[in-house]
Motif scaffolding. Structure first.
Motif, PDB file in Angstrom:
ATOM      1  N   ASN A 301       0.669  -1.192   0.145  1.00  0.00           N
ATOM      2  CA  ASN A 301      -0.018  -0.056  -0.066  1.00  0.00           C
ATOM      3  C   ASN A 301       0.750   1.432   0.055  1.00  0.00           C
ATOM      4  O   ASN A 301       0.514   2.342  -0.604  1.00  0.00           O
ATOM      5  CB  ASN A 301      -1.101  -0.105   1.083  1.00  0.00           C
ATOM      6  CG  ASN A 301      -2.041  -0.965   1.112  1.00  0.00           C
ATOM      7  OD1 ASN A 301      -2.316  -1.541  -0.065  1.00  0.00           O
ATOM      8  ND2 ASN A 301      -2.680  -1.438   2.332  1.00  0.00           N
ATOM      9  N   LYS A 305       0.789   4.163  -2.674  1.00  0.00           N
ATOM     10  CA  LYS A 305       0.547   5.659  -2.432  1.00  0.00           C
ATOM     11  C   LYS A 305       1.819   6.443  -3.024  1.00  0.00           C
ATOM     12  O   LYS A 305       1.559   7.587  -3.465  1.00  0.00           O
ATOM     13  CB  LYS A 305       0.835   5.667  -0.694  1.00  0.00           C
ATOM     14  CG  LYS A 305       0.550   7.247  -0.372  1.00  0.00           C
ATOM     15  CD  LYS A 305       0.572   7.033   1.227  1.00  0.00           C
ATOM     16  CE  LYS A 305       0.290   8.597   1.640  1.00  0.00           C
ATOM     17  NZ  LYS A 305       0.176   8.695   2.955  1.00  0.00           N
ATOM     18  N   GLY A 308       0.476   7.350  -6.396  1.00  0.00           N
ATOM     19  CA  GLY A 308      -0.539   8.378  -6.399  1.00  0.00           C
ATOM     20  C   GLY A 308      -1.760   7.534  -6.258  1.00  0.00           C
ATOM     21  O   GLY A 308      -2.814   7.838  -6.815  1.00  0.00           O
ATOM     22  N   ILE A 309      -1.853   6.198  -5.811  1.00  0.00           N
ATOM     23  CA  ILE A 309      -3.176   5.345  -5.748  1.00  0.00           C
ATOM     24  C   ILE A 309      -3.656   5.156  -4.368  1.00  0.00           C
ATOM     25  O   ILE A 309      -2.759   4.856  -3.287  1.00  0.00           O
ATOM     26  CB  ILE A 309      -2.725   4.043  -6.331  1.00  0.00           C
ATOM     27  CG1 ILE A 309      -2.087   4.073  -8.078  1.00  0.00           C
ATOM     28  CG2 ILE A 309      -4.185   3.091  -6.330  1.00  0.00           C
ATOM     29  CD1 ILE A 309      -1.742   2.722  -8.288  1.00  0.00           C
ATOM     30  N   ASP A 310      -4.683   5.846  -4.185  1.00  0.00           N
ATOM     31  CA  ASP A 310      -5.406   5.583  -2.707  1.00  0.00           C
ATOM     32  C   ASP A 310      -6.460   4.669  -2.582  1.00  0.00           C
ATOM     33  O   ASP A 310      -7.618   4.424  -3.339  1.00  0.00           O
ATOM     34  CB  ASP A 310      -6.102   6.920  -2.570  1.00  0.00           C
ATOM     35  CG  ASP A 310      -6.738   6.902  -1.106  1.00  0.00           C
ATOM     36  OD1 ASP A 310      -6.443   5.997  -0.367  1.00  0.00           O
ATOM     37  OD2 ASP A 310      -7.296   7.705  -0.919  1.00  0.00           O
ATOM     38  N   VAL A 311      -6.058   3.653  -2.201  1.00  0.00           N
ATOM     39  CA  VAL A 311      -6.875   2.425  -2.092  1.00  0.00           C
ATOM     40  C   VAL A 311      -8.154   2.500  -1.282  1.00  0.00           C
ATOM     41  O   VAL A 311      -9.118   1.670  -1.203  1.00  0.00           O
ATOM     42  CB  VAL A 311      -5.921   1.011  -1.578  1.00  0.00           C
ATOM     43  CG1 VAL A 311      -4.746   0.600  -2.559  1.00  0.00           C
ATOM     44  CG2 VAL A 311      -5.397   1.045  -0.147  1.00  0.00           C
ATOM     45  N   ASP A 312      -8.058   3.455  -0.440  1.00  0.00           N
ATOM     46  CA  ASP A 312      -9.234   3.702   0.239  1.00  0.00           C
ATOM     47  C   ASP A 312     -10.410   4.640  -0.143  1.00  0.00           C
ATOM     48  O   ASP A 312     -11.399   4.855   0.454  1.00  0.00           O
ATOM     49  CB  ASP A 312      -8.885   4.336   1.812  1.00  0.00           C
ATOM     50  CG  ASP A 312      -8.114   3.396   2.641  1.00  0.00           C
ATOM     51  OD1 ASP A 312      -8.234   2.139   2.514  1.00  0.00           O
ATOM     52  OD2 ASP A 312      -6.972   3.794   3.215  1.00  0.00           O
ATOM     53  N   SER A 313     -10.170   5.228  -1.293  1.00  0.00           N
ATOM     54  CA  SER A 313     -10.908   6.201  -1.963  1.00  0.00           C
ATOM     55  C   SER A 313     -11.985   5.429  -2.442  1.00  0.00           C
ATOM     56  O   SER A 313     -11.928   4.143  -2.676  1.00  0.00           O
ATOM     57  CB  SER A 313     -10.337   6.812  -3.301  1.00  0.00           C
ATOM     58  OG  SER A 313      -9.951   5.825  -4.282  1.00  0.00           O
ATOM     59  N   PHE A 316     -11.992   3.576  -6.103  1.00  0.00           N
ATOM     60  CA  PHE A 316     -10.874   2.669  -6.180  1.00  0.00           C
ATOM     61  C   PHE A 316     -11.525   1.474  -6.905  1.00  0.00           C
ATOM     62  O   PHE A 316     -12.664   0.798  -6.430  1.00  0.00           O
ATOM     63  CB  PHE A 316     -10.287   2.301  -4.769  1.00  0.00           C
ATOM     64  CG  PHE A 316      -9.233   1.153  -5.123  1.00  0.00           C
ATOM     65  CD1 PHE A 316      -7.777   1.569  -5.453  1.00  0.00           C
ATOM     66  CD2 PHE A 316      -9.532  -0.104  -4.800  1.00  0.00           C
ATOM     67  CE1 PHE A 316      -7.052   0.378  -5.572  1.00  0.00           C
ATOM     68  CE2 PHE A 316      -8.596  -1.244  -4.956  1.00  0.00           C
ATOM     69  CZ  PHE A 316      -7.471  -0.844  -5.478  1.00  0.00           C
TER      70      PHE A 316
END
Length: 584
Positions: A301, A305, A308-313, A316
């Protein structure tokens, strides 16, 4: 709106019930069973006379005699998207049963409900045999399973053998009997303390354990002082009962304990108060490096990040993740190809040793309520109206038949409106968001702790390399056959394939029901597996076309022209046949 919304909550929350009611009938006891029952009562009276508890015991016998005249009661897919639409309750049940004394089990449970009693089989220590072919992974476990509780008959046979060895010397026999009785009592006390626990009127008794290269099988009984709660019966006629997900197991070869997820029991009710069942734990669940995976996910994770990838968005998705990382399809195993962490750097390869101890902490026993007792609230009318109004305002049809014709934007809007409706529903009924809740389930509260010594039994286990693979080496690498199951070892990181196994007669092998959590494991049951046929099929082709051929109502007629095996010979990516030197 992948499908038109059915606002009938009860329908949404339940699998189809082809077999919803099971006919019950009273049957007279066979003469052998009746004689054995009376003999059991007589033995209890004799024991009571010797101990001075005649009056209390006579009352108990009278109640049991009355009870003995009463009528007894008689599962591959892809990961869920996790959307609100996937909130359906799949009621699959299992029960574990009984912790009666050996004598009580003889007449109260076995005598009434199972003709095996005519063979003088005590319940405790013989649950596998009592369940017989009602189990998904049935077979003769007596040659492989270790009994966790000694039966009274074993003790009597031991006394008889020792007396004969003494040459009939009365004094020697008397002294030996006294020592044997003391030792047996001590052993039974230890066994009872180790394998039978009662909490708030519910007794859980472990009966047998068997572990091979593929799975661990633990048989048990659950006995309640009061009548067992009414329970949903699955289409295959089994009560839907499981151990709660707060239950844990700790293996002495592992650093940490783990939760028992999907711990459904495969069994049946023996009477109104007693359930007997089997917990099956696949070896893959016994070798999970929890700490290693936790560390890997932390590093993974952090890598996301950085990209620039937010797994909690909220927006997603794995498709977006794959696109951002330059992958055709996302896979943890392929992260090193795009500069990410490797699983092998964090997760240990753990093997189950030949001998080990497992610490079980069973917290609560949960069963699904029958359909007519499920009180899950329906979606309120105002929420339905709000959803339909939004759909109408945006010109989106709610008809199933129109879904495929919707634009991508319309599908996204429908998903948004649908999710908003369910979120509001769960705000009003927060308990309904839990898989097992007061609306759809009953719970026997408790905390039953056990320590079980296990010795792996690999007799009659065969492993064969098969290499049913594509040009990249993905597919079925090997198969392992035990006395009760055959498991395929797959390598398919992108889930492109569906592997199929046919028995010697060309029929699809059975999965073993709810006790099986692995789509690549098949139950042998009574099938002829002297030869098995293995095929590697395109996943979607198999799901959309091929399997329907076999399961169609007119398959027997179609098979006169082309059998399912012949169809797979034509359409499968790869295939082979495997011969075993031994029978089933």
């Amino acid at each position: 709106m992948a499908k038109k919304l059915d606002f009938d909550k009860e329908k949404n929350n339940r699998n189809d019930n082809v077999i919803e009611e099971i006919m019950q009938a009273d049957f007279p006891l066979p003469k052998q069973a009746e004689d054995a029952k009376n003999e059991a009562f007589s033995r209890i009276r004799e024991m009571a006379a010797a101990s001075g508890h005649t009056e209390n015991t006579e009352n108990m016998v009278q109640r049991l005699q009355e009870k003995s005249t009463e009528k007894s009661t008689g599962s591959s897919g892809k990961k869920s998207t996790g959307t609100a639409k996937s909130h359906k309750k799949f009621k699959t049940v299992y029960k574990t049963a009984l912790g009666l004394t050996a004598a009580a089990a003889v007449f109260s449970t076995v005598c009434i409900t199972n003709p095996a009693f005519a063979e003088n089989i005590p319940l405790v220590g013989n649950v596998f045999k009592q369940l017989g072919n009602s189990m998904g992974f049935y077979g003769d476990y007596s040659k492989y399973a270790k009994q966790l509780t000694d039966s009274a008959e074993d003790g009597e046979l031991a006394d008889t053998d020792e007396s004969q060895e003494d040459g009939g010397n009365p004094q020697s026999a008397q002294a030996e009997d006294q020592n044997t009785t003391e030792n047996n009592n001590a052993d039974k006390t230890k066994d009872n303390e180790s394998y039978s626990k009662t909490v708030d009127g519910t007794t859980v008794t472990l009966s047998e354990v068997y572990c091979n290269e593929m799975a661990l099988y633990l048989s048990m009984t659950i006995h309640t002082e009061d009548k067992f709660p009414d329970t949903f019966i699955t289409p295959d006629g089994k009560p839907n009962i499981k151990l709660s997900e707060n239950s844990t197991v700790k293996y002495d070869y592992m650093d940490e304990k783990s939760n028992l997820f999907n711990a459904y029991l495969d069994g049946k009710m023996l009477d109104d108060n007693t359930y007997a069942g089997v917990l099956r734990i696949p070896v893959e669940d016994m070798t999970v490096d929890e700490a290693g995976w936790t560390k890997f996910y932390e590093v993974r994770n952090a890598f996301f990040k950085e990209k620039g990838i937010d797994v909690d968005s909220e927006d997603f998705s794995f498709d977006k993740l794959a696109q951002a990382l330059g992958m055709d399809e996302y896979s943890d195993a392929k992260l090193p190809q795009v500069g990410g962490p490797a699983i092998s750097d964090y997760v240990k390869d753990i093997k189950v040793p030949d001998r080990f101890t497992m610490e079980l902490d069973l917290k609560d026993i949960v069963g699904a309520l029958p359909e007519n007792q499920d009180t899950t609230p329906d979606i309120p009318q105002d929420l339905r109206d709000e959803y339909n109004q939004k759909m109408e305002e945006h010109g989106i049809s709610t008809d199933d038949a129109d879904y495929e014709s919707l634009t991508e934007e319309q599908k996204n809007l429908e998903h948004q409106f649908f999710t908003e409706m369910w979120n509001e529903y769960y705000e009003r009924y927060p308990e309904a968001n839990e898989g097992d809740n007061r609306y759809n389930s009953w719970t026997l509260k408790g905390d039953w702790k056990f320590n079980v010594d296990v010795e792996k039994n690999t007799s009659d286990t065969v492993e064969k390399d098969v290499n049913v693979v594509d040009e990249n080496g993905d597919g079925v690498l090997s198969i392992t056959k035990t006395p009760f199951e055959i498991t395929m070892k797959m390598q398919d990181p992108e889930t492109k394939y569906f592997a199929v196994m046919l028995d010697a007669n060309g029929d699809i092998m059975p999965y073993g029901g709810v006790a099986n959590s692995n789509a690549d494991t098949y139950a042998i049951q009574d099938r002829d597996v002297s030869t098995v046929y293995i095929y590697l099929c395109d996943y979607y082709e198999y799901m959309d076309e091929l399997k329907g051929y076999y399961w169609s109502d007119d398959y027997e007629e179609k098979a006169k022209t082309k059998t399912f095996k012949q169809l797979l010979d034509e359409r499968a990516v790869a295939g082979t046949e495997v011969h075993f030197d031994t029978d089933k």
